[in-house]
Design a protein around this motif. Structure first.
Motif, PDB file in Angstrom:
ATOM      1  N   ALA A   1       0.635  -1.149   0.051  1.00  0.00           N
ATOM      2  CA  ALA A   1      -0.113  -0.088  -0.125  1.00  0.00           C
ATOM      3  C   ALA A   1       0.904   1.316   0.195  1.00  0.00           C
TER       4      ALA A   1
ATOM      5  N   TRP B   1       2.357   1.827  -3.388  1.00  0.00           N
ATOM      6  CA  TRP B   1       1.287   2.279  -4.300  1.00  0.00           C
ATOM      7  C   TRP B   1       1.047   3.883  -4.118  1.00  0.00           C
ATOM      8  N   LEU B   2       0.736   4.006  -2.715  1.00  0.00           N
ATOM      9  CA  LEU B   2       0.908   5.609  -2.570  1.00  0.00           C
ATOM     10  C   LEU B   2       2.092   6.340  -3.048  1.00  0.00           C
TER      11      LEU B   2
ATOM     12  N   VAL C   1       1.865   6.746  -6.907  1.00  0.00           N
ATOM     13  CA  VAL C   1       0.536   7.717  -7.213  1.00  0.00           C
ATOM     14  C   VAL C   1       1.141   9.089  -6.925  1.00  0.00           C
ATOM     15  N   GLY C   2       1.732   9.292  -5.890  1.00  0.00           N
ATOM     16  CA  GLY C   2       2.169  10.644  -5.542  1.00  0.00           C
ATOM     17  C   GLY C   2       3.399  11.026  -6.435  1.00  0.00           C
TER      18      GLY C   2
ATOM     19  N   LEU D   1      -4.144  12.245  -8.208  1.00  0.00           N
ATOM     20  CA  LEU D   1      -3.908  11.652  -6.799  1.00  0.00           C
ATOM     21  C   LEU D   1      -5.267  11.045  -6.272  1.00  0.00           C
TER      22      LEU D   1
ATOM     23  N   GLY E   1      -6.000   7.888  -8.088  1.00  0.00           N
ATOM     24  CA  GLY E   1      -4.751   6.820  -7.635  1.00  0.00           C
ATOM     25  C   GLY E   1      -4.959   6.139  -6.270  1.00  0.00           C
ATOM     26  N   THR E   2      -5.675   7.078  -5.546  1.00  0.00           N
ATOM     27  CA  THR E   2      -5.957   6.347  -4.049  1.00  0.00           C
ATOM     28  C   THR E   2      -7.404   5.730  -3.873  1.00  0.00           C
TER      29      THR E   2
ATOM     30  N   LEU F   1      -7.063   1.934  -3.764  1.00  0.00           N
ATOM     31  CA  LEU F   1      -6.174   1.323  -2.579  1.00  0.00           C
ATOM     32  C   LEU F   1      -7.253   1.494  -1.494  1.00  0.00           C
ATOM     33  N   ALA F   2      -8.075   2.637  -1.487  1.00  0.00           N
ATOM     34  CA  ALA F   2      -8.898   2.685  -0.304  1.00  0.00           C
ATOM     35  C   ALA F   2     -10.094   1.601  -0.293  1.00  0.00           C
TER      36      ALA F   2
END
Length: 112
Positions: free
Chosen positions: A32, A35-36, A39-40, A61, A64-65, A68-69
């Motif tokens: 995770a 992945w962040l 994306v950042g 952003l 992209g998140t 994941l959420a």
């Protein structure tokens, strides 16, 4: 240590089965965070590009998140269910009937 399991050992056609993958919680957190990070960096590159905008970077952003959420919400469903069951078990049950507490006798309305 907690484990996150995806899939299951299900029987398929002709006796073939789907294998079950179990990852430790630490490995899932590492994935995770990776992945962040990606994306950042992508949003930062989009914002600093000559044709990029800050609004486009914010959109990248958020989009992209979002997956994941959703993934973390689904993975943590079992833990939420366990916490809810534990809270129900630890709640006081005065008469042991496992019914909602309430008045034993309904109040009688008195006429004036």
């Amino acid at each position: 240590m907690a484990w996150v399991c995806t899939g299951g050992s299900l029987r398929q056609f002709g006796g073939a089965s789907i294998t079950q993958y179990c990852y430790s919680q630490y490995k899932m957190v590492t994935i995770a965070l990776g992945w962040l990070f990606v994306v950042g960096v992508f949003a930062l590159a989009y914002a600093t590009a000559p044709g990029g905008t800050v609004l486009g970077a914010l959109l990248a952003l958020v989009l992209g998140t979002a997956p994941l959420a959703v993934l973390l919400y689904i993975v943590n469903a079992a833990a939420r269910r366990r916490r809810a069951r534990a809270a129900l078990r630890s709640a006081p049950d005065p008469d042991g009937s496992r019914h909602a507490a309430g008045d034993a006798v309904a109040p009688v309305r008195e006429e004036p």
